[in-house]
Design a protein around this motif. Sequence first.
Motif, PDB file in Angstrom:
ATOM      1  N   LEU A  25      39.218  45.497  41.215  1.00 15.54           N
ATOM      2  CA  LEU A  25      37.253  45.538  41.351  1.00 15.54           C
ATOM      3  C   LEU A  25      37.125  46.767  41.484  1.00 15.54           C
ATOM      4  O   LEU A  25      35.953  47.760  40.927  1.00 15.54           O
ATOM      5  N   ALA A  26      37.838  48.058  41.997  1.00 10.76           N
ATOM      6  CA  ALA A  26      37.772  49.088  42.076  1.00 10.76           C
ATOM      7  C   ALA A  26      37.590  50.112  41.289  1.00 10.76           C
ATOM      8  O   ALA A  26      36.096  50.935  41.852  1.00 10.76           O
ATOM      9  N   MET A  27      37.535  50.088  40.307  1.00 11.46           N
ATOM     10  CA  MET A  27      37.394  50.475  39.039  1.00 11.46           C
ATOM     11  C   MET A  27      36.673  50.079  38.194  1.00 11.46           C
ATOM     12  O   MET A  27      35.666  50.871  37.544  1.00 11.46           O
ATOM     13  N   ASN A  28      35.781  49.197  38.822  1.00 12.30           N
ATOM     14  CA  ASN A  28      34.544  48.892  38.402  1.00 12.30           C
ATOM     15  C   ASN A  28      34.850  48.276  37.236  1.00 12.30           C
ATOM     16  O   ASN A  28      33.688  48.627  36.051  1.00 12.30           O
ATOM     17  N   PRO A  29      35.908  46.945  36.448  1.00 13.38           N
ATOM     18  CA  PRO A  29      35.514  47.194  34.852  1.00 13.38           C
ATOM     19  C   PRO A  29      34.621  45.809  34.484  1.00 13.38           C
ATOM     20  O   PRO A  29      34.077  45.438  35.633  1.00 13.38           O
ATOM     21  N   ASP A  30      34.464  46.258  33.419  1.00  9.88           N
ATOM     22  CA  ASP A  30      33.382  44.750  32.850  1.00  9.88           C
ATOM     23  C   ASP A  30      34.415  43.308  32.729  1.00  9.88           C
ATOM     24  O   ASP A  30      33.403  42.218  33.321  1.00  9.88           O
ATOM     25  N   THR A  31      35.211  44.153  32.604  1.00  8.55           N
ATOM     26  CA  THR A  31      36.163  42.314  32.282  1.00  8.55           C
ATOM     27  C   THR A  31      37.582  42.466  33.421  1.00  8.55           C
ATOM     28  O   THR A  31      37.948  43.723  34.025  1.00  8.55           O
ATOM     29  N   LEU A  32      37.678  41.828  34.276  1.00 10.50           N
ATOM     30  CA  LEU A  32      38.430  40.625  34.761  1.00 10.50           C
ATOM     31  C   LEU A  32      40.029  40.241  33.782  1.00 10.50           C
ATOM     32  O   LEU A  32      38.976  38.927  33.475  1.00 10.50           O
ATOM     33  N   LEU A  33      40.970  40.635  33.628  1.00 16.55           N
ATOM     34  CA  LEU A  33      41.795  39.906  33.482  1.00 16.55           C
ATOM     35  C   LEU A  33      42.815  38.847  34.143  1.00 16.55           C
ATOM     36  O   LEU A  33      43.355  39.828  35.543  1.00 16.55           O
ATOM     37  N   MET A  34      42.646  38.168  34.648  1.00 17.06           N
ATOM     38  CA  MET A  34      44.133  37.512  35.688  1.00 17.06           C
ATOM     39  C   MET A  34      44.978  36.419  35.434  1.00 17.06           C
ATOM     40  O   MET A  34      44.361  35.297  34.518  1.00 17.06           O
ATOM     41  N   ASP A  35      45.949  36.894  35.959  1.00 16.78           N
ATOM     42  CA  ASP A  35      47.289  36.051  34.974  1.00 16.78           C
ATOM     43  C   ASP A  35      47.374  35.301  36.278  1.00 16.78           C
ATOM     44  O   ASP A  35      48.927  35.535  36.670  1.00 16.78           O
ATOM     45  N   GLU A  36      47.129  34.016  36.161  1.00 20.97           N
ATOM     46  CA  GLU A  36      48.002  32.554  37.128  1.00 20.97           C
ATOM     47  C   GLU A  36      48.171  33.586  39.056  1.00 20.97           C
ATOM     48  O   GLU A  36      49.323  34.274  38.819  1.00 20.97           O
ATOM     49  N   PRO A  37      46.740  34.061  39.429  1.00 14.91           N
ATOM     50  CA  PRO A  37      46.805  35.509  40.229  1.00 14.91           C
ATOM     51  C   PRO A  37      47.354  33.873  41.478  1.00 14.91           C
ATOM     52  O   PRO A  37      47.836  34.200  43.171  1.00 14.91           O
ATOM     53  N   PHE A  38      46.597  32.879  41.373  1.00 14.63           N
ATOM     54  CA  PHE A  38      47.695  31.991  42.543  1.00 14.63           C
ATOM     55  C   PHE A  38      48.351  31.234  42.509  1.00 14.63           C
ATOM     56  O   PHE A  38      48.483  30.958  43.033  1.00 14.63           O
ATOM     57  N   GLY A  39      48.734  31.438  40.924  1.00 14.55           N
ATOM     58  CA  GLY A  39      49.928  30.766  40.696  1.00 14.55           C
ATOM     59  C   GLY A  39      51.783  30.664  42.285  1.00 14.55           C
ATOM     60  O   GLY A  39      52.182  29.821  42.651  1.00 14.55           O
ATOM     61  N   ALA A  40      51.441  31.537  42.709  1.00 13.84           N
ATOM     62  CA  ALA A  40      52.159  31.518  43.967  1.00 13.84           C
ATOM     63  C   ALA A  40      52.113  32.209  45.419  1.00 13.84           C
ATOM     64  O   ALA A  40      52.670  31.839  46.576  1.00 13.84           O
ATOM     65  N   LEU A  41      50.898  31.279  45.496  1.00 13.65           N
ATOM     66  CA  LEU A  41      50.533  31.247  46.694  1.00 13.65           C
ATOM     67  C   LEU A  41      50.484  29.769  47.829  1.00 13.65           C
ATOM     68  O   LEU A  41      50.162  28.723  46.046  1.00 13.65           O
ATOM     69  N   ASP A  42      50.569  29.287  48.793  1.00 13.71           N
ATOM     70  CA  ASP A  42      50.018  27.861  48.834  1.00 13.71           C
ATOM     71  C   ASP A  42      49.318  27.015  49.339  1.00 13.71           C
ATOM     72  O   ASP A  42      48.022  27.893  48.577  1.00 13.71           O
ATOM     73  N   GLU A  43      48.656  25.746  49.082  1.00 13.92           N
ATOM     74  CA  GLU A  43      47.647  24.855  48.343  1.00 13.92           C
ATOM     75  C   GLU A  43      46.262  25.388  49.094  1.00 13.92           C
ATOM     76  O   GLU A  43      45.332  26.111  48.882  1.00 13.92           O
ATOM     77  N   GLN A  44      46.386  25.926  50.330  1.00 10.23           N
ATOM     78  CA  GLN A  44      45.085  26.123  51.599  1.00 10.23           C
ATOM     79  C   GLN A  44      44.607  27.390  51.289  1.00 10.23           C
ATOM     80  O   GLN A  44      43.877  27.714  51.052  1.00 10.23           O
ATOM     81  N   THR A  45      45.821  28.199  51.518  1.00 12.85           N
ATOM     82  CA  THR A  45      45.099  29.694  50.777  1.00 12.85           C
ATOM     83  C   THR A  45      44.832  29.985  49.202  1.00 12.85           C
ATOM     84  O   THR A  45      43.579  30.600  49.188  1.00 12.85           O
ATOM     85  N   ARG A  46      45.093  29.536  48.316  1.00  9.56           N
ATOM     86  CA  ARG A  46      44.873  29.588  46.753  1.00  9.56           C
ATOM     87  C   ARG A  46      43.084  28.932  47.397  1.00  9.56           C
ATOM     88  O   ARG A  46      42.385  28.985  46.512  1.00  9.56           O
ATOM     89  N   SER A  47      42.883  27.784  47.763  1.00 12.29           N
ATOM     90  CA  SER A  47      41.897  27.003  47.393  1.00 12.29           C
ATOM     91  C   SER A  47      41.149  28.007  48.775  1.00 12.29           C
ATOM     92  O   SER A  47      39.467  28.196  48.197  1.00 12.29           O
ATOM     93  N   ARG A  48      40.946  28.452  49.321  1.00 12.58           N
ATOM     94  CA  ARG A  48      39.964  29.899  50.522  1.00 12.58           C
ATOM     95  C   ARG A  48      39.614  30.836  49.064  1.00 12.58           C
ATOM     96  O   ARG A  48      38.962  31.179  48.844  1.00 12.58           O
ATOM     97  N   LEU A  49      40.757  31.928  48.405  1.00 14.53           N
ATOM     98  CA  LEU A  49      40.914  32.478  47.159  1.00 14.53           C
ATOM     99  C   LEU A  49      39.971  32.084  46.443  1.00 14.53           C
ATOM    100  O   LEU A  49      39.318  32.727  45.106  1.00 14.53           O
ATOM    101  N   HIS A  50      40.184  30.751  45.801  1.00 11.26           N
ATOM    102  CA  HIS A  50      38.814  30.172  44.829  1.00 11.26           C
ATOM    103  C   HIS A  50      37.748  30.363  45.659  1.00 11.26           C
ATOM    104  O   HIS A  50      36.784  31.228  44.029  1.00 11.26           O
ATOM    105  N   GLY A  51      37.100  29.815  46.869  1.00 13.61           N
ATOM    106  CA  GLY A  51      36.277  30.860  47.270  1.00 13.61           C
ATOM    107  C   GLY A  51      35.616  31.996  47.353  1.00 13.61           C
ATOM    108  O   GLY A  51      34.607  32.598  46.593  1.00 13.61           O
ATOM    109  N   GLN A  52      36.334  32.603  47.293  1.00 11.85           N
ATOM    110  CA  GLN A  52      36.646  33.933  47.190  1.00 11.85           C
ATOM    111  C   GLN A  52      36.050  35.008  46.044  1.00 11.85           C
ATOM    112  O   GLN A  52      35.531  35.352  46.099  1.00 11.85           O
ATOM    113  N   LEU A  53      36.803  34.037  45.116  1.00 13.09           N
ATOM    114  CA  LEU A  53      36.504  34.973  43.944  1.00 13.09           C
ATOM    115  C   LEU A  53      35.482  33.997  42.961  1.00 13.09           C
ATOM    116  O   LEU A  53      34.822  35.039  42.569  1.00 13.09           O
ATOM    117  N   GLU A  54      34.765  32.917  43.514  1.00 14.75           N
ATOM    118  CA  GLU A  54      33.671  32.555  43.599  1.00 14.75           C
ATOM    119  C   GLU A  54      32.637  33.344  43.387  1.00 14.75           C
ATOM    120  O   GLU A  54      31.529  34.031  42.828  1.00 14.75           O
TER     121      GLU A  54
END
Lengths: 251, 262
Positions: free
Chosen positions: B148-177
Amino acid sequence: MHPTLKRIIFFTSIIAFWEIGSRLELWLPIILPSPTMVLDALVTGFEDKTLIYDLVASFKRLGVGLALSLLIGSALGVLLAKSKTADETIGTVILALQAVPSIVWLPLAIMWFGMNETSVIFVVVLGGTFVMTLNMRSGIKNVHPLYIKAAQTMGSRGWDLFVRVIFPASIPHVVTGARLAWAFCWRALMAGELLSTGPGLGYTLRFASDFGNMALVIGVMIIIGIIGYIVDQLIFQRVEKTVLKRWGLES
Amino acid sequence: MFIEITDIQKQYLDKDNNPLNVLTDINLKVEKGEFVSILGPSGCGKSTLLSIVAGLTKATSGEIVVNNQKITKPGKDRGMVFQQAALFPWLNVMENVTFPLKKEMSKKQAEDQAKKYLQMVQLSNYLHHYPHELSGGMQQRVAIARALAMNPDTLLMDEPFGALDEQTRSRLHGQLETIWTETKKTILFVTHSISESIKLSDRIIVMGTKPGTILQDIQVDLPRPREQYKKEMLEIEEHIMGYLKKEIDKVVSEELANASNT
């Protein structure tokens, strides 16, 4: 029991056995002088400053030799990692050269440079260069592709990519390479000084041997061992450990 | 259209030099500010497609235009977040996030910018920590801040939460939204999790395997946050499952066939 305590007991008993054996004349002083004689020889050596001049001279050669071997080794390593042709040609030669103890170059070095400082430094440089080359090469070849991809998506390429990502990512290999290069240089230096000219620890060792001063021979051997141990354990192993931890290669 | 993917084909050569179709006839248009998930079973080429948009992989044919620019190489207009955080272990959190900013602004400006995004991912207290001192979820948040710091127009995310546990993933969903709402980025989000894609995206592109093609383009019109629409989300999930079932069966039967051959 604490390891340090174990070590103290171990060394004390060896020295005690050695001293008692010498006093009971179980062996001749010319075969193995007693610890007190060795200590005397060391004290004399440091008091008349010959050993200090030796240390300074040896470290000067080692410093120059090691620095040159790290520089040349790193440059060659980068070349081999980046150019397939260089790897297939020069790389083979380096693998072969690495199997040759660098001291065997001394006769040639003396013909080329004369019986002097330069010849010894030449042998020291050869001692460390190739192991540094091979480690630098594998360091660069083993950079995680993900780091490179990530850097590319952040606009980094070419020289910038090399300096800011590829080289730092290969630091763990560089440290290992430098540690091995130091060990090889140190051995090459002692061999070179033994067979060449002084001042220097190796030269004094041979000088003492020529005059049958076995106490000083052992004293110099002890100095060589202690310096080797200190540099390896207290400097290189610590740096290596810190780097491995930081780079996430060891928990 | 902001992102236009036209007739993308991607072939690899396998070890016997036979061409292997990874992606066939991929056509996709994405509007500015849209959150689009690319969903599919493993091996459908969804990550390859994202990598082509990033400019890291070359397509065999076809073209991609982002913001009227044809994509030929990676660029700072497209920030990428990988499944592994890919932080540089020799740099601390602050230095990692300012990495892409070094050339274009002063140190002070870069650090201010980095702080802003680290605050967004709630990591302001970890500026001087090194990656090995952070948990997987925290590392991934640093990676998001870095993109985000590069301030790009587009963010490409390749299974960014795939390696995380369920709880962490769910919290990060909220943050990403939240981040998406605040920054109005266009997001292409690759995932194999149906529920993740429904929870987050405006549109879901369902892909099939062998060769990788787009099977379905599904609009998700539920209001956000979506936690309260469990029933509707479940309906969409079943709808998508209907398309994916066949694909997953295909993958499984092929794996079984391979296993019996060896």
